[in-house]
Design a protein around this motif. Structure first.
Motif, PDB file in Angstrom:
ATOM      1  N   VAL A  90      36.261  30.735  34.062  1.00 54.06           N
ATOM      2  CA  VAL A  90      36.650  31.042  35.140  1.00 54.06           C
ATOM      3  C   VAL A  90      36.944  33.142  35.288  1.00 54.06           C
ATOM      4  N   ALA A  91      37.132  32.988  37.088  1.00 52.67           N
ATOM      5  CA  ALA A  91      37.708  34.727  37.257  1.00 52.67           C
ATOM      6  C   ALA A  91      38.970  34.081  38.049  1.00 52.67           C
ATOM      7  N   GLU A  92      39.743  35.207  37.639  1.00 54.97           N
ATOM      8  CA  GLU A  92      40.762  35.564  38.833  1.00 54.97           C
ATOM      9  C   GLU A  92      40.677  35.811  40.167  1.00 54.97           C
ATOM     10  N   ASP A  93      39.765  36.468  40.586  1.00 53.76           N
ATOM     11  CA  ASP A  93      39.128  36.211  42.293  1.00 53.76           C
ATOM     12  C   ASP A  93      38.323  36.788  42.401  1.00 53.76           C
ATOM     13  N   GLN A  94      37.651  37.371  43.032  1.00 52.86           N
ATOM     14  CA  GLN A  94      36.418  37.433  44.045  1.00 52.86           C
ATOM     15  C   GLN A  94      35.834  38.835  42.754  1.00 52.86           C
ATOM     16  N   ALA A  95      36.446  39.889  43.300  1.00 53.08           N
ATOM     17  CA  ALA A  95      35.587  40.930  42.274  1.00 53.08           C
ATOM     18  C   ALA A  95      35.360  40.088  41.278  1.00 53.08           C
ATOM     19  N   ALA A  96      35.853  39.803  40.312  1.00 52.59           N
ATOM     20  CA  ALA A  96      35.536  39.331  38.988  1.00 52.59           C
ATOM     21  C   ALA A  96      34.885  38.303  38.750  1.00 52.59           C
ATOM     22  N   ALA A  97      35.104  37.190  39.989  1.00 50.86           N
ATOM     23  CA  ALA A  97      33.447  36.604  39.531  1.00 50.86           C
ATOM     24  C   ALA A  97      32.299  36.781  40.226  1.00 50.86           C
TER      25      ALA A  97
END
Length: 110
Positions: free
Chosen positions: A59-66
């Motif tokens: 799981v990533a916290e937002d689109q940039a981290a994803a």
């Protein structure tokens, strides 16, 4: 009918399929998948292709981290998608034109 040989179809299908270990980011929640630019601050699930199906990998916290977690796999997927061949479109049909004039019964004829 112009059916393509099964071997050609299978070759095209294999080119579009992800490689095992390839990752992608999908938004979490009940809403359907949409573009990455929609709600960039919502959490994303990271999925990994296991050769048969997309399996959860994190799981990533937002689109940039994803995007950072998915790495360069997103660009590799985009390069595999073939663009349509515009020279293969069928010719435009002639517009329909009535063969005789239509007169509505409630309108007087001139």
């Amino acid at each position: 009918m112009d059916d393509e040989p099964l071997e050609e179809w299978a070759r095209r299908r294999e080119q579009r399929r992800p490689a095992p270990g390839e990752r992608r980011a999908t938004p979490l929640g009940d809403r359907p998948e949409r573009g990455a630019h929609v709600d960039p601050d919502t959490p994303r699930g990271i999925q990994e292709w296991d050769g048969h199906a997309w399996a959860p990998a994190g799981v990533a916290e937002d689109q940039a981290a994803a995007a950072a977690a998915a790495g360069r796999d997103a660009n590799a997927r985009a390069e595999r998608v073939p663009l349509p061949a515009f020279g293969k479109l069928p010719p435009m049909p002639e517009p329909w034109r009535p063969t005789r004039r239509f007169h509505h019964p409630n309108t007087p004829r001139k």
